[in-house]
Write an enzyme that holds these catalytic residues in place. Structure first.
Site, mmCIF file in Angstrom:
data_model
loop_
_atom_site.group_PDB
_atom_site.id
_atom_site.type_symbol
_atom_site.label_atom_id
_atom_site.label_comp_id
_atom_site.label_asym_id
_atom_site.label_seq_id
_atom_site.Cartn_x
_atom_site.Cartn_y
_atom_site.Cartn_z
ATOM 1 N N TRP A 134 0.873 -1.183 0.000
ATOM 2 C CA TRP A 134 0.000 0.000 0.000
ATOM 3 C C TRP A 134 0.913 1.238 0.000
ATOM 4 O O TRP A 134 1.818 1.329 0.846
ATOM 5 C CB TRP A 134 -0.872 -0.044 1.265
ATOM 6 C CG TRP A 134 -1.841 1.076 1.402
ATOM 7 C CD1 TRP A 134 -2.679 1.576 0.445
ATOM 8 C CD2 TRP A 134 -2.109 1.839 2.595
ATOM 9 N NE1 TRP A 134 -3.453 2.586 0.965
ATOM 10 C CE2 TRP A 134 -3.120 2.764 2.280
ATOM 11 C CE3 TRP A 134 -1.599 1.820 3.896
ATOM 12 C CZ2 TRP A 134 -3.628 3.665 3.217
ATOM 13 C CZ3 TRP A 134 -2.106 2.712 4.820
ATOM 14 C CH2 TRP A 134 -3.111 3.626 4.490
ATOM 15 N N ASP A 215 -1.183 -5.547 9.472
ATOM 16 C CA ASP A 215 -2.125 -4.531 9.008
ATOM 17 C C ASP A 215 -3.355 -5.287 8.505
ATOM 18 O O ASP A 215 -3.304 -5.931 7.461
ATOM 19 C CB ASP A 215 -1.464 -3.723 7.878
ATOM 20 C CG ASP A 215 -2.407 -2.672 7.303
ATOM 21 O OD1 ASP A 215 -3.543 -2.555 7.791
ATOM 22 O OD2 ASP A 215 -1.995 -1.973 6.343
ATOM 23 N N LYS A 250 -13.452 -0.495 6.024
ATOM 24 C CA LYS A 250 -13.955 -1.236 4.852
ATOM 25 C C LYS A 250 -15.022 -2.244 5.282
ATOM 26 O O LYS A 250 -16.071 -2.341 4.674
ATOM 27 C CB LYS A 250 -12.825 -1.989 4.150
ATOM 28 C CG LYS A 250 -11.524 -1.234 4.019
ATOM 29 C CD LYS A 250 -11.579 -0.175 2.948
ATOM 30 C CE LYS A 250 -10.332 0.688 3.060
ATOM 31 N NZ LYS A 250 -9.871 1.253 1.865
HETATM 32 C C1 LIG Z 1 -3.566 -1.998 3.352
HETATM 33 C C2 LIG Z 1 -4.246 -0.866 4.033
HETATM 34 N N1 LIG Z 1 -3.942 -0.598 5.301
HETATM 35 C C3 LIG Z 1 -4.516 0.409 5.962
HETATM 36 C C4 LIG Z 1 -5.439 1.221 5.350
HETATM 37 C C5 LIG Z 1 -5.988 2.381 6.133
HETATM 38 O O1 LIG Z 1 -7.319 2.334 6.408
HETATM 39 P P1 LIG Z 1 -8.097 3.561 7.022
HETATM 40 O O2 LIG Z 1 -8.906 4.132 5.910
HETATM 41 O O3 LIG Z 1 -8.923 2.945 8.095
HETATM 42 O O4 LIG Z 1 -7.114 4.524 7.558
HETATM 43 C C6 LIG Z 1 -5.798 0.989 4.034
HETATM 44 C C7 LIG Z 1 -6.766 1.858 3.366
HETATM 45 O O5 LIG Z 1 -6.918 1.909 2.196
HETATM 46 C C8 LIG Z 1 -5.183 -0.092 3.348
HETATM 47 O O6 LIG Z 1 -5.467 -0.367 2.091
#
Ligand SMILES: Cc1ncc(COP(=O)(O)O)c(C=O)c1O
Length: 400
Positions: A134, A215, A250
């Site tokens: 990410w 994560d 999500k």
């Molecule tokens: C792999 C990954 N980790 C963490 C997050 C962060 O999520 P949040 O929107 O709750 O900050 C995302 C969001 O797209 C993600 O894709």
């Protein structure tokens, strides 16, 4: 600088975040049929991201019963933290005296807090991250002052996982270094480790005394709520210590409510409260106290058997819809057949950067710069258009 000279004048151009730039380019495109397959949100077949019915019901309860808006405290909604923990960790680990946790602003806040913890309390101050990942992972850890060590992971063009390369790199890691792992539904690669692969990763992490940071931002959107927690639970059981950065944004569809949590397993019960303070201090300095709404909604859902059942059903419906879309996407062209073995909201198309740009320029189809496509943003109506736009770029590949 004199008292009258203007401020912020010596700035040099900074690279914009790729996904934020993509959102802006999409908004600026005035072609009527433009297609947003970039940003990672779930959409239904009409192209909208609805509020889940269980969330709406919980929000009504919250509005009717919330007695006050006073601050929550640095740990946030502790009922939320406690009940939610059982979803990724399973009920028996929640009772473990070594487990501590707190609410964070989204999964991003949880990751940043994990990074601060590593920066302030480990001597190597280094985190291992597989590529690709990410795009926000590296900036989050860098911003906290943690050095990045990259390990091999996945080659998008040949669509191959390099687990041997990953393990070989981790065999060179030193005790106290952190290891960032996607708990499920890897973003962007769509890879989910099998139980055997998780065994190998847990083994090297435990032997080399690494600090796994899981994560988990898509639990329930891959193979199901339980299966998606496999690696997280294994690492908890095997490693001296580990961190779990969780997002409800999500799987509860709460995106803008910024609903997350960070849990840590301390090496022993005696050090758990010290670790808790070490987590609270950077949180206090960053956001002081987290926002309430999303966490209260999740807590109300999890306090009610009926709402929990409704949420699980809705999540399962979303998961199945994304699976169906992935199947249709993979059927568009033999070169896309490999996408069937990926899971989660994203697929990494086996295309080069030129193709990504051509899709945007010639067809108004927006996918991320690295070829990541948000499967959950597709609709049946968009499928033939995407197939036609991609065909010239995928070549004459035969399935097999
Ligand atoms: C792999 C990954 N980790 C963490 C997050 C962060 O999520 P949040 O929107 O709750 O900050 C995302 C969001 O797209 C993600 O894709």
């Amino acid at each position: 600088m004199t008292a009258t000279s203007p401020l912020f004048t010596g700035l040099t151009d900074q690279a914009a975040d790729g996904l934020l730039a993509l959102m802006l380019a999409y908004r600026a495109d005035d072609r009527p049929g433009k297609l947003d397959l970039g940003i990672g949100v779930y959409r239904d077949d009409s192209g909208t991201t609805p509020v889940m019915a269980a969330v709406k019901a919980a929000e009504r309860i919250l509005v009717d019963t919330q007695p006050t808006k006073v601050y929550l405290g640095v740990d946030g909604d502790t009922g939320y933290v406690q009940r939610l923990a059982a979803i990724p960790l399973g009920a028996e680990r929640v009772r473990d005296e070594r487990l501590i946790g707190m609410q964070t602003p989204g999964g991003t806040g949880a990751l940043r807090l994990a990074a601060e913890l590593v920066a302030a309390n480990t001597a190597p101050r280094r985190v291992w991250i597989g590529t690709p990942t990410w795009p926000n992972h590296v900036p989050i850890f860098r911003a906290a002052g943690v050095a990045i060590a990259e390990h091999p992971f996945y080659d998008p063009l040949s669509q191959s996982l390099d687990l041997d390369g990953m393990i070989a790199a981790l065999e060179t890691a030193s005790a106290g270094e952190a290891l960032l792992l996607h708990g499920c539904c890897h973003n962007p690669a769509g890879i989910d480790f099998t139980p055997d692969q998780w065994e190998r990763i847990a083994d090297v992490a435990a032997r080399r005394r690494l600090i796994p940071i899981v994560d988990l931002a898509y639990q329930g959107l891959g193979r199901g709520l339980e299966a998606d927690a496999y690696g997280t639970r294994l690492l908890f059981d095997r490693c001296e210590t580990m961190l779990l950065a969780y997002s409800c944004d999500k799987n509860f569809g709460l995106y803008r409510e910024r609903t997350g949590a960070l849990w840590a397993k301390a090496p022993d019960a005696a050090s758990a409260s010290r670790l808790h303070v070490a987590m609270r201090n950077p949180a206090r300095a960053a956001w002081s106290m987290p926002p309430d709404h999303g966490a209260a909604v999740v807590r109300i859902i999890l306090e009610s058997e009926e709402l929990t059942r409704q949420w699980r059903d809705e999540l399962e419906h979303m998961r199945r819809r994304v699976l169906g879309l992935r199947e249709r996407l993979a059927g568009l062209h033999p070169a896309l057949a490999g996408l069937r073995s990926q899971t989660g909201m994203f697929a990494m198309l086996p295309v080069a950067h030129d193709t990504v740009m051509a899709l945007r320029r010639d067809h108004g189809i927006y996918i991320a710069d690295d070829g990541r496509l948000n499967v959950a943003g597709l609709t049946d109506a968009a499928m033939p258009r995407l197939g036609a736009a991609l065909a010239p770029w995928l070549g004459d590949v035969r399935a097999g």
